[in-house]
Design an enzyme around this catalytic site. Structure first.
Site, PDB file in Angstrom:
ATOM      1  N   SER A 261       0.497   0.466  -2.405  1.00 52.32           N
ATOM      2  CA  SER A 261      -0.486   0.281  -3.422  1.00 52.32           C
ATOM      3  C   SER A 261      -1.980   1.462  -2.785  1.00 52.32           C
ATOM      4  CB  SER A 261      -1.063  -0.924  -4.054  1.00 52.32           C
ATOM      5  OG  SER A 261      -1.570  -0.974  -5.059  1.00 52.32           O
ATOM      6  N   HIS A 402       4.703  -4.714  -9.584  1.00 56.04           N
ATOM      7  CA  HIS A 402       3.905  -3.983  -8.239  1.00 56.04           C
ATOM      8  C   HIS A 402       3.909  -4.976  -7.176  1.00 56.04           C
ATOM      9  CE1 HIS A 402       0.633  -1.226  -7.019  1.00 56.04           C
ATOM     10  NE2 HIS A 402      -0.298  -2.400  -6.723  1.00 56.04           N
TER      11      HIS A 402
HETATM   12  C1  GCU Z   1      -5.730  -1.464  -8.774  1.00 55.98           C
HETATM   13  C2  GCU Z   1      -5.926  -0.018  -8.793  1.00 55.98           C
HETATM   14  C3  GCU Z   1      -4.867   0.687  -8.007  1.00 55.98           C
HETATM   15  C4  GCU Z   1      -4.411   0.331  -6.759  1.00 55.98           C
HETATM   16  C5  GCU Z   1      -4.444  -1.082  -6.921  1.00 55.98           C
HETATM   17  C6  GCU Z   1      -4.033  -2.042  -5.512  1.00 55.98           C
HETATM   18  O1  GCU Z   1      -4.702  -1.580  -9.626  1.00 55.98           O
HETATM   19  O2  GCU Z   1      -6.113   0.219 -10.106  1.00 55.98           O
HETATM   20  O3  GCU Z   1      -5.244   2.245  -8.181  1.00 55.98           O
HETATM   21  O4  GCU Z   1      -3.199   1.101  -6.294  1.00 55.98           O
HETATM   22  O5  GCU Z   1      -5.185  -1.907  -7.424  1.00 55.98           O
HETATM   23  O6  GCU Z   1      -4.347  -1.496  -4.511  1.00 55.98           O
HETATM   24  O7  GCU Z   1      -3.349  -3.101  -5.452  1.00 55.98           O
END
Ligand code: GCU
Length: 421
Positions: A261, A402
């Site tokens: 992420s 995710h």
């Molecule tokens: C949020 C953000 C993303 C990121 C994510 C994370 O969802 O919008 O850009 O990748 O956090 O780091 O878990």
């Protein structure tokens, strides 16, 4: 108009704007866009060989990403001292060696340190190693009671026992499903991890973390082209690499930098900037990571700059709702890693991170790998779910959300064994 009316006018305008944000989640809604060709220089000349790529195109792309997106590091800061915090020859029931090492940095009267936690296989010689940040502290990656709990700032999260911005015993081991340490050791790799908040707390506040160590005079925050948090985190990974170069148990030519992420965005940028990293893994990195910005699918530049104003440099705000003006896109960030192996991974339900945009990025980076005689992604359609393509450029989309899962790690270990170890 008096001030109050003016205030309400702007307030309604702003809140209306955010209420109106509807992420594109449907392929049919993706606007038309044109991607820049990684093998055509800004002056229009074609790049036909690796020599021209390295002398002209790579530097101009790197400069663009540095000055306009992630931000420049305004100076150099070397490790001022290394302190061994703790060491055991017999961790994980005797399967591994454990080390916790503090790296210290000092400048203009200010100090910062972060702790690198390492598990190393007990094989002879120098070990290949995965390096990646964790979100909630080193002590969360296994339930090993010997891992020191960081005293750095963390966002409150009572369900993990994070109260008054302090990490506590309550969260020991809570991230262990993301870190299959035994499996990594069994495959003959080491694992190094750092709590990212020790390098720069993930909050829009530039008075803490590493930034102040490089302020000049009474500077309070980075200039428009200077580092946001992602560059700060990438900086920390490079300094960890400096340390690896001095540690006889680690093979500094076989360091695989990975992240999930926001930390996947960081891994890509660290690997693009610092060619000492042997390979890079981006797990669900999404917007500002592997996903193409011009598709505007899921999270967009405007949205990320608004929710996380501290991640990128201030110049990047110019491209909020203005993607067509971007002379680069994220496939060119991936191309900066060439010819080193890179793995881009998506998750089916992670539409916010635009799985297809991540796939296309890997695919459109591939011509640069081809220039080096390396095999990239030569499909034009996304592979089926849970069917990895493992070339020098690798890609998979797995079922699920995710996250970074056992499935992901199984693929990374297999691929790293072939392309790095
Ligand atoms: C949020 C953000 C993303 C990121 C994510 C994370 O969802 O919008 O850009 O990748 O956090 O780091 O878990």
């Amino acid at each position: 108009m008096n001030k109050l009316i003016l205030f309400f006018f702007f307030f309604t305008l702003m809140s209306g704007a955010s209420a109106q944000f509807q992420a594109i989640e449907n392929e049919d809604d993706v606007p038309e866009y044109k991607l820049p060709d990684p093998l055509k220089a800004f002056n229009g000349k074609n790049i036909r060989n690796t020599k021209k790529w390295e002398s002209k195109r790579r530097p101009e792309l790197l400069k663009f990403f540095t000055q306009n997106m992630y931000g420049e590091i305004p100076g150099t800061l070397e490790i001022s001292s290394v302190e061994l915090l703790e060491k055991s020859a017999s961790a994980l029931n005797g399967a591994a060696e454990r080390k916790q090492v503090d790296l210290y940095f000092k400048n203009s009267g200010k100090t910062l340190h972060f702790t690198v936690l390492m598990y190393l296989p007990k094989t002879a010689g120098k070990k290949p190693i995965f390096l990646g940040y964790n979100f909630l502290g080193n002590h969360t990656i296994t339930d090993d009671v010997n891992i020191v709990i960081s005293s750095a700032w963390a966002p409150d999260n009572p369900s993990y026992g994070i109260i008054n911005n302090q990490l506590t015993e309550q969260s020991r081991g809570v991230g262990s499903d993301r870190w299959p340490v035994e499996k990594i050791i069994d495959a003959g790799f080491g694992l190094a991890t750092i709590y990212y908040g020790e390098v720069d707390p993930d909050i829009d506040d530039f008075s803490n973390g590493i930034h102040p160590l490089l302020y000049v005079d009474d500077q309070q925050q980075p200039a428009d082209n200077e580092w946001g948090a992602i560059t700060a985190w990438a900086w920390g990974l490079s300094r960890t690499m400096d340390y690896f170069e001095t540690d006889d148990s680690i093979d500094e030519s076989k360091v695989i930098v990975l992240g999930h992420s926001r930390l996947g965005k960081t891994a890509l940028w660290a690997g693009a900037r610092d060619q000492r990293f042997a390979a890079v893994i981006s797990n669900n990195s999404g917007c500002g990571g592997a996903a193409l910005s011009k598709r505007r699918f899921g999270e967009t530049i405007w949205r990320i700059n608004r929710s996380f104003p501290h991640w990128f440099c201030k110049n990047f705000k110019y491209y909020s709702k203005n993607e067509e003006k971007l002379p680069v896109d994220q496939h060119e960030l991936i191309a900066l890693i060439a010819p080193r192996p890179v793995y881009i991974a998506s998750a089916e339900e992670d539409l916010w991170a635009d799985p297809k945009g991540e796939f296309l990025s890997a695919m459109y980076a591939s011509p640069v790998y081809k220039l080096y005689g390396k095999e990239g992604i030569d499909l034009t359609e996304m592979p089926a779910l849970n069917q990895p393509i493992q070339n020098t450029v690798a890609y998979h989309i797995r079922t699920g959300k995710h996250n970074i899962t056992d499935f992901d790690w199984d693929q990374y270990l297999k691929w790293a064994t072939k392309y790095v170890k």
